[in-house]
Write an enzyme that holds these catalytic residues in place. Structure first.
Site, mmCIF file in Angstrom:
data_model
loop_
_atom_site.group_PDB
_atom_site.id
_atom_site.type_symbol
_atom_site.label_atom_id
_atom_site.label_comp_id
_atom_site.label_asym_id
_atom_site.label_seq_id
_atom_site.Cartn_x
_atom_site.Cartn_y
_atom_site.Cartn_z
ATOM 1 N N ASP A 125 0.863 -1.185 0.000
ATOM 2 C CA ASP A 125 0.000 0.000 0.000
ATOM 3 C C ASP A 125 0.899 1.233 0.000
ATOM 4 O O ASP A 125 1.668 1.447 0.944
ATOM 5 C CB ASP A 125 -0.907 -0.020 1.231
ATOM 6 C CG ASP A 125 -2.008 1.028 1.161
ATOM 7 O OD1 ASP A 125 -2.153 1.660 0.101
ATOM 8 O OD2 ASP A 125 -2.708 1.204 2.166
ATOM 9 N N ASP A 139 -2.743 2.469 -6.180
ATOM 10 C CA ASP A 139 -1.710 2.540 -5.140
ATOM 11 C C ASP A 139 -1.645 1.334 -4.215
ATOM 12 O O ASP A 139 -0.939 1.379 -3.203
ATOM 13 C CB ASP A 139 -1.912 3.806 -4.299
ATOM 14 C CG ASP A 139 -3.239 3.822 -3.567
ATOM 15 O OD1 ASP A 139 -4.144 3.063 -3.956
ATOM 16 O OD2 ASP A 139 -3.366 4.587 -2.599
ATOM 17 N N GLU A 140 -2.349 0.262 -4.528
ATOM 18 C CA GLU A 140 -2.217 -0.926 -3.683
ATOM 19 C C GLU A 140 -2.478 -2.196 -4.474
ATOM 20 O O GLU A 140 -3.180 -2.193 -5.480
ATOM 21 C CB GLU A 140 -3.145 -0.851 -2.468
ATOM 22 C CG GLU A 140 -4.614 -0.834 -2.794
ATOM 23 C CD GLU A 140 -5.492 -0.906 -1.548
ATOM 24 O OE1 GLU A 140 -5.177 -1.683 -0.623
ATOM 25 O OE2 GLU A 140 -6.504 -0.185 -1.502
#
Length: 369
Positions: free
Chosen positions: A15, A111-112
């Site tokens: 993350d 983003d993860e």
């Protein structure tokens, strides 16, 4: 490749830390070390916070918060508009780093992502060492930081990645999972929203240990199908596999307006723009859907959704806009103040067969609001 019986998977959840804000601070030295909000402007009626730097979070600013509220919490905060093209480019570079270790990568957003490194490409063997190397590569090559959670399943790995942010790495091994889950507050369980958490607390259920006291049929009685999931997960049982080709469930576009819409003409004009955006994206990714969903948020932040499904897949503008208008009319929008409108298409069918190498899921994540 399936994991042999009686062995544990090695799952990493990566993350990125305050991703949009971190990219902005990396690219603009003047933004470093100050409270930074990426999102809509607080001027006029105001937008919404997409993300905030850790300097801004100290003032209580959080994602999805109205920008006006963020400005009240931190009057000296700096606001910048999101640059999605830049974030998407960085996200692709991050995934290139992931691919050095495994092809089993399931992106959740820009983003993860989950990584299954049970059988890693470099034969490193240790998921903790792989997580360390990925974090270091992101720092060295992209000048950004990421947090990682390492465990034997997706649920625990995701929770672990959030424990020591920013730039954290947390490992929760098989023998520690049940005790960890028992101590976990119910609102920390992914999939438990505010409403469900409040319902649980009213029932005297504050931690995983409390949930564990209820038999499965009792959990199902109170929480529906999710009760089965709660029963398993509080015991650390999550058999979901990392899915590198996860099917795209929906494609959407929405807009929060500078001023409330109060006339049908204004609403239909904005719906027209949103429908054209959705139509263009469907064509770009060679998709057709069978369901149109209209999202309406009013000035008091009350939100509703309405949908209509068809037997045959569609991707044309006329079907999308006419359905959206009908759904809007059915909400009786006269004399109402509308803050946001959105249209999503789901229940997909493709226009024509695609090559297996194409992965529209990763690209569409930018548009799945």
């Amino acid at each position: 490749m399936e994991t042999p019986p009686h062995t544990h998977r090695k799952i990493i959840h990566i993350d990125m830390d305050a991703f949009y804000a971190s990219v902005e601070q990396r690219d603009n030295p003047e933004l470093r070390g100050i409270p930074l909000v990426v999102g809509g402007s607080p001027e006029g009626r105001g937008g919404v916070v997409a993300t905030a730097s850790y300097e801004a979070r100290k003032f209580g600013i959080r994602s999805a918060m109205p920008s006006k509220q963020a400005l009240q919490l931190c009057p000296h905060a700096t606001f910048v508009r999101p640059r999605f093209a830049a974030y998407k480019e960085v996200s692709q570079k991050i995934r290139e780093i992931f691919s050095r270790y495994t092809d089993l990568v399931e992106p959740l957003s820009l983003d993860e992502a989950y990584l299954d490194v049970t059988n890693d490409k470099q034969n490193i063997g240790s998921a903790i060492d792989i997580a360390k190397q990925i974090k270091q590569a992101i720092k060295d090559e992209l000048q950004l930081t990421a947090s990682a959670g390492v465990s034997i399943n997706k649920f625990v790995a995701k929770i672990a990645s959030d424990i020591n942010k920013p730039d954290g790495l947390t490992f929760i091994g098989p023998s520690a999972i049940e005790a960890f889950m028992e101590k976990l507050a119910v609102e920390k369980f992914h999939g438990v929203g505010k409403v469900t958490a409040e319902k649980m607390k009213k029932m005297g259920l504050h931690t995983g240990a409390d949930l564990k006291q209820l038999p499965e049929d009792e959990l199902v009685k109170h929480f529906g199908k999710a009760g089965h999931f709660y029963y398993r997960i509080v015991r650390g049982d999550d058999q979901r596999e990392v899915q590198p080709d996860r099917e795209t469930k929906s494609l959407a576009a929405e807009d929060t307006f500078a001023y409330d819409l109060t006339t049908i003409e204004e609403m239909e004009a904005e719906l027209d723009k949103i429908a054209r955006t959705v139509c263009d994206r469907l064509q770009k990714y060679n998709l057709k859907g069978r369901t149109v969903t209209l999202k309406v948020k009013y000035s008091d932040f009350k939100q509703i959704t309405r949908n209509r499904s068809y037997t045959s897949p569609f991707g044309d503008f006329e079907t999308i806009i006419s359905t959206a208008r009908q759904l809007l009319t059915a909400t009786n929008p006269e004399d109402k103040k509308i803050r946001l409108l959105g249209i999503s298409i789901s229940n997909f069918g493709e226009l024509e067969p695609k090559q297996k190498t194409e992965k529209p899921t990763d690209q569409l994540k930018l548009f799945n609001f």
